[in-house]
Design an enzyme around this catalytic site. Structure first.
Site, PDB file in Angstrom:
ATOM      1  N   LYS A 184       0.869  -1.039   0.000  1.00  0.00           N
ATOM      2  CA  LYS A 184       0.139  -0.094  -0.055  1.00  0.00           C
ATOM      3  C   LYS A 184       0.921   1.112   0.064  1.00  0.00           C
ATOM      4  O   LYS A 184       2.061   1.349  -0.117  1.00  0.00           O
ATOM      5  CB  LYS A 184      -0.933   0.081   1.174  1.00  0.00           C
TER       6      LYS A 184
HETATM    7  C1  LIG Z   1      -4.856  -5.027   0.938  1.00  0.00           C
HETATM    8  C2  LIG Z   1      -6.177  -5.043   0.727  1.00  0.00           C
HETATM    9  C3  LIG Z   1      -6.952  -5.306   2.100  1.00  0.00           C
HETATM   10  C4  LIG Z   1      -6.250  -6.007   3.179  1.00  0.00           C
HETATM   11  O1  LIG Z   1      -5.346  -5.305   3.672  1.00  0.00           O
HETATM   12  P1  LIG Z   1      -4.330  -6.033   4.992  1.00  0.00           P
HETATM   13  O2  LIG Z   1      -3.702  -4.981   5.633  1.00  0.00           O
HETATM   14  O3  LIG Z   1      -3.215  -6.866   4.190  1.00  0.00           O
HETATM   15  O4  LIG Z   1      -5.304  -6.715   5.820  1.00  0.00           O
HETATM   16  C5  LIG Z   1      -8.393  -4.927   2.020  1.00  0.00           C
HETATM   17  N1  LIG Z   1      -8.914  -4.643   0.962  1.00  0.00           N
HETATM   18  C6  LIG Z   1      -8.178  -4.199  -0.014  1.00  0.00           C
HETATM   19  C7  LIG Z   1      -9.097  -3.418  -1.313  1.00  0.00           C
HETATM   20  C8  LIG Z   1      -7.117  -4.311  -0.258  1.00  0.00           C
HETATM   21  O5  LIG Z   1      -6.393  -3.961  -1.298  1.00  0.00           O
END
Ligand SMILES: *Cc1c(COP(=O)(O)O)cnc(C)c1O
Length: 382
Positions: A184
């Protein structure tokens, strides 16, 4: 333009000395789990996004779960989710005992298709989780118009710093759930932050992330009778972020605007370079939206593409360029087919996105030569 082979990962976190040094205080302080560094990070994160409260968690997934629990969602309830998203958006609904109701997505934005949403509403509909996929906010105002009175939990995993009509992601509904996974925009290794303007929800989420304790660990330690344990009036979870992560997060947050501005520049560079390739549809940003560019995701038009998407990915892989499908169609995953009897065509646009989207490398450690290398490799195919 170089022709030497390069290795370009799909994403690479921008962390280094500054983040490493920030963890030093934590080591020296003796307070390793959720404490002052988490407090600082979650407050600053909320402030950045214009939200009243920030609650750090262990991930966006646990954040989504925590938010749904705090909203009182459970068995017998229904929660609407898009069919094209990361699996955990829907999994979080199942954790509570509620049922995820899938909605198809728009091919134009990859986000939940607002048209027809009201047809999915039943007496059991309690909430909707719009996902701001790849950093582009879902059309939350249109969702509110279609589903008045339905609670909104924004899946902001990809949307740190994204904006919609002048407002930040995470303030468009009742709660926003962000991720700080290394894929992210900013990272703490694993982690997440919940944002809300509701004091009631903030207090509930704060309590539930710490086993349902009536007093936080830190408060108890500095309070008058630290030897007495708190009372527990409901079943909570251990979704506490560590202070190491909090310290890293504060440094990362200070770079978020710069990260987005850089990626935005390179996203435009890509889109311009690909404008004459008819089979490669580049991402669009509606007027009034600020895309956070967590990922640069194109759509390979199956009717026009000289080769299937997966062959394209193979050719790029051989040239050292990592690509990925944008994300997956959750309804088409084994467990969801088994649970609900879906087939690929149950949500046709989500399936098309699953099959035809192509994320190409975009991160803050790429050079102009890297971008040119990717562009050249794709142009050679067309
Ligand atoms: C990456 C992602 C998640 C999960 O995030 P984590 O922090 O890894 O649990 C949930 N929803 C979307 C749309 C994502 O891209």
């Amino acid at each position: 333009m170089t022709t030497d082979k390069r290795i370009i990962p799909i994403a690479l976190p921008s962390v280094g000395e500054e983040e490493w040094l920030a963890t030093r205080d934590v080591f020296m302080s003796g307070w390793l789990t959720q404490g002052p560094k988490v407090k600082e990070f979650e407050s600053k994160f909320a402030q950045f996004h214009g939200a009243n409260f920030g609650i750090a968690t262990t991930s966006c997934t646990t954040g989504l779960h925590l938010a749904l629990e705090a909203m009182g969602i459970g068995e017998g309830d229904e929660v609407i989710v898009p069919a094209f998203t990361w699996v955990s958006t829907a999994n979080a609904v199942l954790y509570t005992g509620a049922k995820p109701i899938f909605a198809d997505v728009s091919l134009k934005t990859n986000n939940i298709d607002v048209e027809g949403l009201k047809n999915l509403r039943t007496a059991k509909t309690k909430a909707i989780i719009p996902v701001h996929l790849f950093g582009l906010c879902a059309d939350v105002d249109a969702i509110k118009a279609e589903l008045p009175g339905v609670k909104i939990l924004e899946d902001c995993a990809c949307a740190a710093g994204a904006k919609y009509k002048g407002r930040f992601a995470g303030t468009l509904g009742d709660v926003g759930a962000f991720s700080t996974h290394p894929r992210k925009s900013i990272t703490t290794g694993e982690g997440g932050v919940l944002t809300t303007n509701s004091l009631g929800l903030a207090e509930k989420m704060d309590c539930l992330r710490n086993h349902g304790s009536s007093v936080s660990e830190e408060q108890r330690h500095v309070g008058p009778k630290p030897y007495l344990l708190a009372d527990f009036n409901e079943i909570g979870f251990n979704y506490r972020m560590t202070d190491f992560q909090g310290a890293i997060g504060t440094v990362q947050l200070s770079k978020l605007d710069q990260f987005i501005n850089e990626r935005s520049k390179w996203a435009n560079y890509y889109s311009e370079a690909f404008s004459d390739i008819s089979w490669l549809i580049t991402p669009e940003v509606p007027d009034g939206w600020r895309h956070a560019w967590q990922a640069y995701v194109c759509y390979v038009d199956p009717a026009k593409s000289p080769i299937p998407r997966n062959e394209l990915m193979e050719i790029l892989q051989q040239k050292g360029i990592s690509t990925r499908p944008g994300t997956h169609a959750v309804h088409n995953l084994g467990i969801y087919k088994k649970l609900y009897g879906f087939n690929s065509q149950s949500f046709p646009n989500a399936y098309l996105c699953d099959q035809q989207t192509l994320a190409i490398p975009l991160h803050n450690r790429m050079s102009k030569e890297d971008f040119d290398y990717v562009i050249q490799a794709i142009k050679e195919i067309s």
